[in-house]
Design an enzyme around this catalytic site. Structure first.
Site, short mmCIF file in Angstrom:
data_model
loop_
_atom_site.label_atom_id
_atom_site.label_comp_id
_atom_site.label_asym_id
_atom_site.label_seq_id
_atom_site.Cartn_x
_atom_site.Cartn_y
_atom_site.Cartn_z
N ASP A 161 0.81 -1.23 0.00
CA ASP A 161 0.00 0.00 0.00
C ASP A 161 0.85 1.28 0.00
O ASP A 161 0.54 2.24 0.72
CB ASP A 161 -0.95 0.01 1.21
CG ASP A 161 -2.07 -1.00 1.08
OD1 ASP A 161 -2.01 -1.84 0.17
OD2 ASP A 161 -3.00 -0.96 1.90
N ASP A 190 -0.68 -4.42 -3.71
CA ASP A 190 -1.66 -3.34 -3.89
C ASP A 190 -1.02 -1.96 -3.73
O ASP A 190 -1.61 -1.04 -3.15
CB ASP A 190 -2.80 -3.47 -2.87
CG ASP A 190 -3.51 -4.82 -2.95
OD1 ASP A 190 -3.49 -5.44 -4.02
OD2 ASP A 190 -4.07 -5.25 -1.92
#
Length: 353
Positions: A175, A202
């Site tokens: 992230d 991600d």
């Protein structure tokens, strides 16, 4: 407060600023404040300079950041639009703004963990923000903290509109870059020119409309022989046709061949209206991406229901298979940098072309 009260320091800083801007510094980009870790500027911390910036500005207020590592949390509030941060080193890595919180890091006051948004080293709520020639990082050390299982660790969280990042590095693991908006019904736009983004899971995610033009997206290896993570996790709202656009970007990795996915669809709180959109066009893709480039998200969200596509890519990982949707020339004509960014106000961070 301002560097203009110190003639010698101003001239030296403006000269360095001109180098950082590729020789294109103009009068309105002369620094209004200088940050230097050795005390030779107006401030020793980036946040102190931001705190001193005027509220409600209508033109850029420029903070020149001299080389060094600034270990601090940085927040640009919504009341302070038009802030510009410029690293004055010769390279983006000469100025590093970083912290090391993760989702599961306990807050000092005992009120619980920071959470994903709260883990951000830098949080941007002020519209018309610009950053040039510097590095944002989250230095959370996963190996050093096995007790923390929620390892999302954001380097930069954006929630404002009309943001520009020019030759900026974003470093982290899970992230890294959270491109979001102030609310689900609000569209926020960000433009990344010749930037470097690094992470593993991600690491480019959120519901914002974001354009990455030029630069490099680098997937770190997690030591797996089958799955070393996902580049994107968009949560674009269904009524927004424009999520993430990557054009003329190099996708690289030190992970084994075929072990990295280009993305998966994120549905925050299982929101069925978050239908991620990603287009990768005219880019170079390494062999870390295989014949199946997109993945499902946990909870039963299929990538096939998202808006994922490619066009005219090259490189050993730019495969064309039944699992790699492609847009033809006619379809891709509606998915340009201008289409993504112009909005109702005609915003054009690249200029009139």
């Amino acid at each position: 407060m301002h560097v203009r009260r110190r003639t010698g320091l101003f001239l030296a800083t403006f000269a360095a600023l001109t180098v950082a801007l590729g020789g294109n510094a103009s009068a309105h980009e002369r620094p209004d404040a200088t940050v230097a870790p050795d005390g030779r500027g107006d401030f020793t911390s980036v946040q102190a300079a931001i705190d001193a910036a005027p509220a409600g500005a209508t033109e850029p207020w420029v903070i020149a950041v001299r080389p060094g590592e600034y270990r601090e949390l940085v927040k640009v509030p919504a009341t302070k639009p038009f802030l510009t941060l410029v690293g004055t080193g010769r390279h983006a890595q000469d100025v590093v703004i970083a912290y090391d919180n993760a989702n599961g890091t306990p807050k000092p006051d005992g009120s619980g963990p920071y959470g994903t948004s709260g883990s951000a080293s830098v949080t941007l709520d002020g519209a018309d923000f610009t950053a040039r020639n510097l590095t944002f990082a989250n230095l959370f050390d996963e190996a050093a903290h096995p007790e923390i299982t929620n390892r999302q660790a954001v380097a930069v969280l954006t929630r404002a509109d009309r943001l520009v990042f020019d030759r900026v590095r974003f470093l982290g693991n899970q992230d890294t870059l959270y491109v979001n908006s102030s609310a689900a019904a609000v569209v926020a736009r960000a433009y990344f020119r010749d930037c470097y983004v690094e992470g593993d899971v991600d690491f480019i995610f959120g519901r914002a409309t974001a354009v990455f033009e030029g630069g490099q997206v680098h997937s770190l290896t997690r030591g797996s022989t089958t799955n070393n993570g996902y580049v994107t996790a968009p949560s674009t709202m269904i009524d927004n046709p424009y999520g993430f656009l990557f054009t003329r970007v190099r996708f690289t990795s030190d992970a084994p061949a075929g072990t990295v996915f280009l993305g998966r669809p994120w549905h925050p709180s299982n929101d069925p209206n978050a239908i991620g959109q990603v287009l990768i066009r005219d880019s170079w893709i390494g062999d870390h991406v295989g014949a199946v480039a997109w993945a499902d998200f946990s909870g039963g969200w299929s990538w096939r229901d998202a808006r994922f596509a490619e066009h005219h890519n090259r490189g050993p990982g730019a495969l064309v298979t039944d699992d790699r949707p492609q847009l033809d020339r006619a379809a891709v004509a509606g998915f340009t940098v201008r289409a993504y960014l112009s909005g109702a106000d005609g915003w054009s961070p690249r200029g009139p072309h």
